[in-house]
Design a protein around this motif. Structure first.
Motif, PDB file in Angstrom:
ATOM      1  N   ALA A  15      60.349 -37.289  95.625  1.00 27.50           N
ATOM      2  CA  ALA A  15      60.601 -36.912  94.381  1.00 27.50           C
ATOM      3  C   ALA A  15      60.284 -38.572  93.336  1.00 27.50           C
ATOM      4  CB  ALA A  15      62.774 -37.636  93.798  1.00 27.50           C
ATOM      5  N   GLY A  16      59.275 -39.046  94.787  1.00 27.59           N
ATOM      6  CA  GLY A  16      58.424 -40.204  93.964  1.00 27.59           C
ATOM      7  C   GLY A  16      59.296 -41.778  93.657  1.00 27.59           C
ATOM      8  N   ALA A  17      60.702 -41.989  94.972  1.00 22.85           N
ATOM      9  CA  ALA A  17      61.090 -43.208  94.853  1.00 22.85           C
ATOM     10  C   ALA A  17      60.314 -45.012  95.527  1.00 22.85           C
ATOM     11  CB  ALA A  17      62.712 -42.553  95.506  1.00 22.85           C
ATOM     12  N   VAL A  18      60.910 -45.465  95.402  1.00 18.42           N
ATOM     13  CA  VAL A  18      60.252 -46.686  96.213  1.00 18.42           C
ATOM     14  C   VAL A  18      61.363 -46.777  97.279  1.00 18.42           C
ATOM     15  CG1 VAL A  18      59.449 -48.757  95.875  1.00 18.42           C
ATOM     16  CG2 VAL A  18      59.988 -47.607  94.132  1.00 18.42           C
ATOM     17  N   LEU A  19      60.930 -46.584  98.087  1.00 18.77           N
ATOM     18  CA  LEU A  19      61.244 -46.851  99.501  1.00 18.77           C
ATOM     19  C   LEU A  19      60.895 -48.119  99.878  1.00 18.77           C
ATOM     20  CD1 LEU A  19      60.181 -43.397 101.382  1.00 18.77           C
ATOM     21  CD2 LEU A  19      62.428 -43.723  99.565  1.00 18.77           C
ATOM     22  N   PRO A  20      61.767 -48.658 101.291  1.00 18.56           N
ATOM     23  CA  PRO A  20      62.040 -49.893 102.133  1.00 18.56           C
ATOM     24  C   PRO A  20      60.817 -50.169 102.208  1.00 18.56           C
ATOM     25  CG  PRO A  20      63.915 -48.777 102.724  1.00 18.56           C
ATOM     26  CD  PRO A  20      63.307 -47.502 102.105  1.00 18.56           C
ATOM     27  N   LEU A  87      42.870 -32.699  88.080  1.00 16.71           N
ATOM     28  CA  LEU A  87      42.717 -33.242  89.145  1.00 16.71           C
ATOM     29  C   LEU A  87      44.315 -32.238  90.855  1.00 16.71           C
ATOM     30  CD1 LEU A  87      45.405 -35.710  90.153  1.00 16.71           C
ATOM     31  CD2 LEU A  87      47.761 -34.387  88.434  1.00 16.71           C
ATOM     32  N   ILE A  88      43.959 -32.650  91.923  1.00 15.23           N
ATOM     33  CA  ILE A  88      44.848 -32.064  92.875  1.00 15.23           C
ATOM     34  C   ILE A  88      44.982 -33.004  93.105  1.00 15.23           C
ATOM     35  CG2 ILE A  88      43.990 -30.954  94.814  1.00 15.23           C
ATOM     36  CD1 ILE A  88      40.688 -30.962  93.598  1.00 15.23           C
ATOM     37  N   ASN A  89      46.290 -32.593  93.723  1.00 12.75           N
ATOM     38  CA  ASN A  89      47.411 -32.920  94.656  1.00 12.75           C
ATOM     39  C   ASN A  89      47.361 -32.512  96.273  1.00 12.75           C
ATOM     40  OD1 ASN A  89      49.742 -32.054  91.742  1.00 12.75           O
ATOM     41  ND2 ASN A  89      49.370 -34.477  92.622  1.00 12.75           N
ATOM     42  N   THR A  90      46.652 -33.561  96.414  1.00 12.94           N
ATOM     43  CA  THR A  90      46.978 -32.956  98.154  1.00 12.94           C
ATOM     44  C   THR A  90      47.952 -32.220  99.343  1.00 12.94           C
ATOM     45  OG1 THR A  90      47.155 -35.442  99.540  1.00 12.94           O
ATOM     46  CG2 THR A  90      45.287 -34.658  98.578  1.00 12.94           C
ATOM     47  N   HIS A  91      49.557 -32.938  98.954  1.00 15.44           N
ATOM     48  CA  HIS A  91      50.778 -32.364  99.433  1.00 15.44           C
ATOM     49  C   HIS A  91      51.760 -33.036  98.366  1.00 15.44           C
ATOM     50  CE1 HIS A  91      50.451 -36.268 100.972  1.00 15.44           C
ATOM     51  NE2 HIS A  91      51.300 -36.758 101.077  1.00 15.44           N
ATOM     52  N   HIS A  92      52.659 -32.540  98.606  1.00 14.16           N
ATOM     53  CA  HIS A  92      53.446 -33.110  97.218  1.00 14.16           C
ATOM     54  C   HIS A  92      54.690 -34.308  97.560  1.00 14.16           C
ATOM     55  CE1 HIS A  92      56.394 -32.477 101.394  1.00 14.16           C
ATOM     56  NE2 HIS A  92      57.648 -32.385 100.127  1.00 14.16           N
ATOM     57  N   HIS A  93      54.681 -35.512  98.196  1.00 18.14           N
ATOM     58  CA  HIS A  93      55.381 -36.424  98.197  1.00 18.14           C
ATOM     59  C   HIS A  93      54.475 -37.482  97.463  1.00 18.14           C
ATOM     60  CE1 HIS A  93      55.826 -36.128 103.134  1.00 18.14           C
ATOM     61  NE2 HIS A  93      56.899 -35.418 102.101  1.00 18.14           N
ATOM     62  N   LYS A 118      56.422 -25.631  94.952  1.00 15.98           N
ATOM     63  CA  LYS A 118      57.686 -25.295  95.420  1.00 15.98           C
ATOM     64  C   LYS A 118      58.504 -26.711  96.282  1.00 15.98           C
ATOM     65  CE  LYS A 118      55.889 -20.792  96.810  1.00 15.98           C
ATOM     66  NZ  LYS A 118      55.256 -19.860  97.817  1.00 15.98           N
ATOM     67  N   LEU A 119      57.513 -26.641  97.271  1.00 19.15           N
ATOM     68  CA  LEU A 119      57.437 -28.576  98.100  1.00 19.15           C
ATOM     69  C   LEU A 119      58.346 -29.279  96.744  1.00 19.15           C
ATOM     70  CD1 LEU A 119      56.336 -28.524 101.192  1.00 19.15           C
ATOM     71  CD2 LEU A 119      58.515 -28.226 101.131  1.00 19.15           C
ATOM     72  N   MET A 120      58.135 -29.465  95.616  1.00 23.19           N
ATOM     73  CA  MET A 120      58.236 -30.348  94.689  1.00 23.19           C
ATOM     74  C   MET A 120      59.057 -29.649  94.052  1.00 23.19           C
ATOM     75  SD  MET A 120      54.474 -31.376  92.881  1.00 23.19           S
ATOM     76  CE  MET A 120      54.664 -32.311  91.373  1.00 23.19           C
ATOM     77  N   LYS A 121      58.954 -28.409  93.550  1.00 19.77           N
ATOM     78  CA  LYS A 121      60.932 -28.215  92.900  1.00 19.77           C
ATOM     79  C   LYS A 121      61.918 -28.273  94.137  1.00 19.77           C
ATOM     80  CE  LYS A 121      58.016 -25.152  90.294  1.00 19.77           C
ATOM     81  NZ  LYS A 121      57.841 -23.697  90.060  1.00 19.77           N
ATOM     82  N   LYS A 122      61.667 -28.278  95.241  1.00 17.97           N
ATOM     83  CA  LYS A 122      62.659 -28.513  96.497  1.00 17.97           C
ATOM     84  C   LYS A 122      63.485 -29.923  96.125  1.00 17.97           C
ATOM     85  CE  LYS A 122      64.468 -27.889 101.514  1.00 17.97           C
ATOM     86  NZ  LYS A 122      63.500 -27.629 102.414  1.00 17.97           N
ATOM     87  N   ALA A 123      62.644 -30.947  96.681  1.00 17.08           N
ATOM     88  CA  ALA A 123      62.619 -32.532  96.083  1.00 17.08           C
ATOM     89  C   ALA A 123      63.264 -32.280  95.396  1.00 17.08           C
ATOM     90  CB  ALA A 123      61.725 -33.276  96.300  1.00 17.08           C
ATOM     91  N   HIS A 162      50.877 -32.516 108.559  1.00 17.69           N
ATOM     92  CA  HIS A 162      52.014 -34.118 107.311  1.00 17.69           C
ATOM     93  C   HIS A 162      52.675 -32.900 107.485  1.00 17.69           C
ATOM     94  CE1 HIS A 162      53.373 -37.792 105.516  1.00 17.69           C
ATOM     95  NE2 HIS A 162      52.651 -37.030 104.715  1.00 17.69           N
ATOM     96  N   THR A 163      52.768 -31.862 106.200  1.00 13.25           N
ATOM     97  CA  THR A 163      53.799 -30.936 105.113  1.00 13.25           C
ATOM     98  C   THR A 163      53.375 -29.707 105.757  1.00 13.25           C
ATOM     99  OG1 THR A 163      52.724 -31.412 103.654  1.00 13.25           O
ATOM    100  CG2 THR A 163      53.749 -33.349 103.269  1.00 13.25           C
ATOM    101  N   GLY A 164      54.370 -28.761 104.867  1.00 13.68           N
ATOM    102  CA  GLY A 164      53.506 -27.503 105.379  1.00 13.68           C
ATOM    103  C   GLY A 164      52.729 -27.179 103.858  1.00 13.68           C
ATOM    104  N   GLY A 165      52.024 -28.556 103.621  1.00 10.17           N
ATOM    105  CA  GLY A 165      51.380 -27.599 102.098  1.00 10.17           C
ATOM    106  C   GLY A 165      49.941 -28.798 101.439  1.00 10.17           C
ATOM    107  N   ASP A 166      49.622 -29.489 103.294  1.00 10.22           N
ATOM    108  CA  ASP A 166      48.566 -30.355 103.157  1.00 10.22           C
ATOM    109  C   ASP A 166      46.794 -29.485 103.044  1.00 10.22           C
ATOM    110  OD1 ASP A 166      49.550 -32.597 104.619  1.00 10.22           O
ATOM    111  OD2 ASP A 166      50.287 -31.758 106.021  1.00 10.22           O
ATOM    112  N   SER A 167      46.439 -30.339 101.768  1.00 12.17           N
ATOM    113  CA  SER A 167      44.957 -30.218 101.329  1.00 12.17           C
ATOM    114  C   SER A 167      43.656 -30.980 101.925  1.00 12.17           C
ATOM    115  CB  SER A 167      44.699 -29.594 100.035  1.00 12.17           C
ATOM    116  OG  SER A 167      45.659 -28.553  99.474  1.00 12.17           O
ATOM    117  N   VAL A 168      43.012 -30.285 102.442  1.00  8.74           N
ATOM    118  CA  VAL A 168      41.563 -31.524 102.525  1.00  8.74           C
ATOM    119  C   VAL A 168      40.607 -30.890 101.370  1.00  8.74           C
ATOM    120  CG1 VAL A 168      39.945 -32.255 104.067  1.00  8.74           C
ATOM    121  CG2 VAL A 168      42.192 -31.520 105.312  1.00  8.74           C
ATOM    122  N   VAL A 169      40.313 -32.046 100.556  1.00  9.92           N
ATOM    123  CA  VAL A 169      39.456 -31.736  99.612  1.00  9.92           C
ATOM    124  C   VAL A 169      38.009 -32.148  99.722  1.00  9.92           C
ATOM    125  CG1 VAL A 169      39.175 -33.165  97.073  1.00  9.92           C
ATOM    126  CG2 VAL A 169      41.644 -32.677  97.999  1.00  9.92           C
TER     127      VAL A 169
END
Length: 297
Positions: A15-20, A87-93, A118-123, A162-169
């Motif tokens: 979701a893009g939150a700031v974590l500890p 713009l390419i997203n390597t994964h959804h985090h 899909k993972l972004m929508k789930k999050a 790392h996730t179920g959707g990692d791309s190498v660019v």
């Protein structure tokens, strides 16, 4: 780390939150570094952004967070008059996609592996609509490429890591490879099992990537321990692979000895990998827990 905390942190990441682990993500503002042939990286806060800025093509790999995304876009517009093509997203985090809204409407295409939106929508659902809604619209299942002037950008999915959707660019002419979070350079990596990640296949991915690209390729990493940096070569991929293999081997031996998950996780560092200790967001103990779960499936 218990499963509830794991799921919560995974959801917040997406979701893009700031974590500890803010110190892990904090970088000085506006740091543009050219790597080779109009390709470079940008660090500020979040996963390392890769970029192409040439007279006839502009692309961005990952988007960090809204504020740093703005700084990146402004800096790239100082480098070229070319509009943003891709713009390419390597994964959804979230530390790799949180800046997507800044690029939406600016980038001609927003691309990612088909699992990423899909993972972004789930999050987004898990965060009750508080998450990112600027989803990549151009998706692919295995690989995809785009010509940008005198450069060709390739994206490849090698399976769950790392996730179920990692791309190498891969920037072909520059011979630069952006690994996203498939490499945490000399620090404990995070395997997002709830989002389809696999430590065992992650090891295979690193071996495959090392063989796939030219021996003199330069690699950009999603995160790094500061003294080791966010770029490297095949030797750095091997270090990462060897660490993950060592985690799996230690967990497997514990299982064979009849140790419980908690007993296996009761380990602060592995011999020859003491330098992977950094921050407290994700530890060796957490990785051993992931390895145990995966090996017991």
């Amino acid at each position: 780390m218990d499963r509830r905390k794991f799921l919560l942190q995974s959801s917040l990441l997406a979701a893009g939150a700031v974590l500890p682990f803010k110190s892990l993500l904090a970088k000085k503002q506006g740091d543009f570094t050219t790597v080779r042939r109009n390709v470079g990286y940008f660090t500020e806060r979040g996963g390392t952004i890769g970029w192409l800025a040439s007279p006839n093509g502009m692309a961005v790999v990952d988007s960090q967070y809204p504020e740093s995304a703005k700084n990146c876009l402004n800096g790239l517009q100082d480098k070229t008059d070319q509009p943003l093509n891709l713009l390419i997203n390597t994964h959804h985090h979230g530390d790799h996609t949180g800046g997507n809204p800044i690029f939406k409407g600016v980038a001609e295409k927003m691309a990612a592996h088909e699992n990423v939106p899909k993972l972004m929508k789930k999050a987004n659902e898990e965060s009750e609509g508080e998450g990112n809604t600027a989803f990549p619209e151009t998706t692919y299942s295995e690989n995809w490429k785009m010509d940008l002037g005198d450069e060709t950008v390739h994206t490849t999915y090698f399976g769950p890591g790392h996730t179920g959707g990692d791309s190498v660019v891969y920037f072909e002419k520059a011979n630069v490879v952006h690994m996203g979070d498939l490499v945490f350079n000399r620090m404990n990596p995070f395997t997002d099992r709830p989002s389809g990640g696999s430590m065992k296949n992650w090891v295979k991915i690193l071996s495959t990537v090392a063989d796939e690209y030219p021996s003199d390729a330069i690699y950009i990493f999603g995160h790094a321990k500061p003294e080791f940096g966010v770029t490297g070569d095949k030797k750095d991929l091997d270090v990462m692979k060897n660490y993950l293999s060592a985690v799996l081997d230690y967990a497997q031996k514990g299982i064979e000895q009849g140790l419980s998950k908690g007993e296996i996780m009761d380990k602060k560092s592995l011999e020859e990998f003491e330098h992977f200790l950094y921050a407290d967001f994700w530890t060796l103990s957490d990785n051993l827990g992931v390895a145990y779960e995966e090996l017991m499936e």
